[in-house]
Design an enzyme around this catalytic site. Structure first.
Site, mmCIF file in Angstrom:
data_model
loop_
_atom_site.group_PDB
_atom_site.id
_atom_site.type_symbol
_atom_site.label_atom_id
_atom_site.label_comp_id
_atom_site.label_asym_id
_atom_site.label_seq_id
_atom_site.Cartn_x
_atom_site.Cartn_y
_atom_site.Cartn_z
ATOM 1 N N ARG A 62 23.149 -16.567 -14.674
ATOM 2 C CA ARG A 62 23.838 -15.483 -15.409
ATOM 3 C C ARG A 62 24.518 -15.959 -16.895
ATOM 4 O O ARG A 62 25.062 -15.441 -17.644
ATOM 5 C CB ARG A 62 25.208 -15.318 -14.509
ATOM 6 C CG ARG A 62 25.026 -14.664 -13.205
ATOM 7 C CD ARG A 62 24.185 -13.608 -13.251
ATOM 8 N NE ARG A 62 24.607 -12.878 -11.851
ATOM 9 C CZ ARG A 62 23.550 -11.916 -11.419
ATOM 10 N NH1 ARG A 62 22.723 -11.308 -12.284
ATOM 11 N NH2 ARG A 62 23.885 -11.218 -10.287
ATOM 12 N N ASP A 303 17.586 -15.674 -3.932
ATOM 13 C CA ASP A 303 17.873 -14.651 -4.766
ATOM 14 C C ASP A 303 19.438 -14.595 -5.235
ATOM 15 O O ASP A 303 20.092 -13.676 -4.999
ATOM 16 C CB ASP A 303 17.422 -13.152 -4.210
ATOM 17 C CG ASP A 303 17.828 -12.081 -5.278
ATOM 18 O OD1 ASP A 303 18.117 -12.525 -6.334
ATOM 19 O OD2 ASP A 303 17.379 -10.916 -4.994
#
Lengths: 427, 323
Positions: A62, A303
């Protein structure tokens, strides 16, 4: 200054080694593997398995853009707690990683803040728009290990074909998030009985399978390598199995939640059971396990997709897709695949170390990643394969808490993680 | 019989979220509580009010435009002598940075007793009920459930069965209900399937295949795309509202063709038993899913549904708060 790991059981799949032995570390390197070694400091690994540091080729850290969900620093702490020493970070940050400058930014933040090795992936198209390809040769030159528009598929088959051809020339593998977005229409969970009774719009398996098939056929057309991300359905496994039988250069991954949970987990509208592709049904879970057992599914990836508690604390249909996975991956693999006899522990470690590293040809300086060899970097995971524990997101080192596994009894606990000879998790 | 079976049942739930959760006994308890409130509403000259919820605060919190359901709840609360507050929220509060939970925290800070919520997303009532102390009544959450509609429909059907059989104890066991229309997007269909089948009725759902959700038969109903087949043995023909905008989503070709295949009119009703009741949750698209002469005809109980809705909602509020 030397460190010796004593009394552990070493599993090194590439050497087909699985036996008690000691490991002597000097500085950043494995000096010696053998019996009765001694060093300045001793780690007692009695009852534990010692293996190469785990490798996850599909994580979202992120940074930049969404640092309240995760940063490279916090993601690396989470990875270290999960036994991982190498990860491939996806490129759907803000801005996206589509230029050499952005790859260098990730590399710099990794050098400054990461506890483990960060291998950045870059997008295959500029701005992740699916229209024009990125400068892949330069991206590779500055350290991108793969190209991927993960988070989305590339809609245009023309663009996908050219991306695959060009990436293949440059020597990068395309990691494919397979999704026909025109079938989405507000879908938020697997289409089926549970979506029907909950009144939540469905995401049909065909949405994923159509694009797994298309993307594989474009790889076949171009001779390019392709890696299919997060396979979830029986149909998806079957498409990959058939392609491999035809000799297509295709690999694929699945994630622990796809063999641990079904769409029953959505009953109650808990948003931590919302990810894309979604949790499927019982027969899909069986197909994923069968695909792992017969090698159709090449490796395990999480993931890892952090979202803040606030972002997830909303109506199911409004919540973002994704769950964190790094701190539960090994235990879910042991609990769901090894304890149940789907694969051996040795094979499980292979699926979490050398196989994913080789899919993307991960090198770390001159050394191969996902192996534990004399002379190589000392990237090591030490875990107790029998220890039972209960998943508790409040203990996570990730900034986020979005796991569907809260309260689940798991087996297999990471005790220590060593990266380049230094302890990065455990005491 | 064991003592437990003979003693009168006790309501134990804090909230009403869906009929999937309720037992037959619980559904019957609500239906059996409603007639006294029908009587209150029918008081010709007297005061149409009872003091059962005097001093209580009932908040109607509507995220979707609704006239019928909102006024029905509001009236139900007023006839129980409660104070009411209606909040019509245009945009989702989450778009303003406030979550559903934040907003309810604020409502609860004003000491609400019952919160009635209508929302366009499935599960919104459920997630609030899990975390908050107020009694939550789901007034429709996306395509999930609309339990008070299911209850008032069951009540209306039972009332007619009792009148037809001249038996005040009659149940709806064996009654056949055909639900016609857009099943996919219908919370009314789902609540009716759960409620009616728990009460022993048989339900067949019918509509175009494009508006039929996957595996709905597992909810315990029959499924067909053929209107004649659906209504041929029906004691109740229940038409759902068709949303015109579905056409743009390629879910059916045209109003014209929808009418041809699925409209309930005197022509199609030739294939249904003569005694079949006609129901609709409202508001009707006149002459679209339901022909005007049928909607206004002798078999239609649509306005009884509306009257009963107030009584059933009074029963629900009373049971939730006073048990």
């Amino acid at each position: 200054m030397s460190l010796v790991i004593k009394n552990g059981h070493l599993i090194e799949p590439t050497a087909k080694f699985s036996a008690p032995t000691d490991i002597l570390i000097e500085g950043k390197f494995v000096k010696q593997i053998g019996k009765n070694l001694s060093g300045d400091e001793v780690i007692d690994a009695k009852g534990c398995v010692v293996c190469p540091g785990l490798v996850d080729i599909h994580v979202h850290f992120r940074e930049p853009g969404f640092e309240s969900k995760e940063t490279i620093a916090s993601g690396s702490r989470s990875a270290a707690r999960g036994g991982f020493t190498s990860v491939v970070t996806m490129a759907n940050t803000r801005p996206v990683i589509d230029s050499a400058g952005m790859v260098e930014f990730v590399n710099r933040r990794a050098r400054e803040t990461s506890l483990i090795k960060i291998h950045p992936a870059a997008t295959a198209t500029k701005g992740m728009q699916g229209l024009e390809m990125t400068e892949m040769a330069e991206l590779k030159a500055v350290g991108a290990v793969a190209v991927t528009d993960d988070g989305k598929d590339i809609s245009s088959s023309w663009v996908m074909r050219r991306v695959l051809e060009y990436a293949n020339m440059v020597g990068l593998t395309y990691c494919a998030h397979c999704e026909d977005e025109s079938l989405m229409e507000g879908g938020a969970m697997n289409e089926g009985y549970n979506a029907t009774r909950l009144g939540i719009p469905g995401l049909p398996k065909a949405m994923e399978e159509i694009r797994i098939d298309r993307n594989i056929r474009l790889a076949e057309l171009t001779g390019a390598k392709i890696h299919i991300q997060h396979v979830t359905s029986a149909g998806g496994v079957e498409i990959v199995r058939a392609a491999k039988a035809r000799g297509v250069r295709v690999t694929c991954e699945s994630a622990p939640h796809y063999w641990t949970l079904t769409d029953e987990a959505v009953v109650g509208f808990g948003t931590n059971a919302k990810m894309n592709p979604p949790l499927r049904e019982a027969h899909d879970v069986e197909a994923i396990k069968a695909g792992i057992a017969d090698g159709t599914i090449d490796c395990i990836a999480t993931d890892h997709a952090p979202h803040t508690p606030t972002e997830k604390d909303v109506e199911f249909q409004l919540a973002p897709f994704g769950i964190v996975g790094l701190e539960t991956s090994l235990a879910l693999t042991i609990t769901g695949l090894v304890e149940t006899g789907v694969i051996t522990l040795e094979r499980a470690i292979e699926l979490m170390t050398s196989v994913p590293a080789r899919i993307l040809d991960l090198k770390y300086d001159k050394f191969e990643t996902g192996v534990l060899r004399e002379g190589g970097y000392a990237d090591i995971c030490i875990f107790d394969p029998k220890a039972e524990w209960t998943a508790n997101p409040n203990e996570f080192h990730s900034l986020s808490r979005n796991t569907p596994f809260t309260g689940m009894k798991l087996r297999g606990l990471v005790k220590k993680t060593i990266w380049r000879g230094s302890l990065v998790y455990g005491t | 019989m064991t003592p437990a079976e003979t003693s009168s049942p006790v309501w134990t739930r804090k909230d009403l979220i869906g009929l999937e959760d309720l037992s037959r006994q619980e559904i019957e308890m609500i239906l059996d509580t409603a007639p006294q409130f029908v009587a209150v509403s029918k008081r010709g000259s007297g005061i149409k009010k009872v003091p059962l919820l005097q001093g209580r605060l009932i908040v109607n919190w509507f995220f979707e435009p609704s006239t019928r359901t909102r006024t029905s709840f509001e009236l139900a609360a007023k006839r129980l002598s409660a104070d009411t507050l209606t909040m019509n929220v245009q945009a989702s509060s989450s778009k303003k940075g406030e979550t559903l939970h934040d907003t309810l925290d604020n409502i609860e800070a004003m000491h609400s007793d019952v919160v009635v919520i209508r929302h366009s997303f499935a599960g919104s009532a459920h997630i609030l009920a899990e975390r908050h102390d107020s009694h939550i009544i789901n007034a429709g959450d996306g395509a999930h459930e609309h339990p008070t509609q299911g209850l008032l429909d069951a009540f209306t059907i039972r009332d007619h069965v009792r009148k037809q059989k001249n038996d005040p104890e009659a149940t709806i066991d064996g009654v056949r209900v055909a639900i016609i229309g857009d099943i996919s997007h219908s919370r009314v269909a789902r609540s009716n399937i759960w409620g009616l089948t728990k009460l022993g009725a048989s339900v067949v759902v019918c509509g175009p295949s494009t508006l039929m959700p996957q595996d709905i038969a597992r909810m315990g109903c029959e499924v067909t795309t053929n209107l004649r087949e659906a209504i041929k043995d029906a004691d109740v023909v229940y038409a759902l509202r068709i949303q015109l905008e579905r056409q743009a989503k390629c879910l059916f070709p045209s109003i014209r063709e929808y009418i041809r295949l699925y409209r309930i009119d005197n022509e199609s009703l030739k294939h249904a038993p003569e005694h079949a009741l006609i129901m609709h949750p409202g508001p009707i698209n006149r002459d679209l899913e339901l022909a005007t002469d049928v909607a206004d005809g002798p078999r239609s109980v649509i306005l009884e549904q509306v009257s009963n809705g107030v009584a059933v909602r009074m029963a629900v509020m009373h049971l939730l708060v006073n048990s």
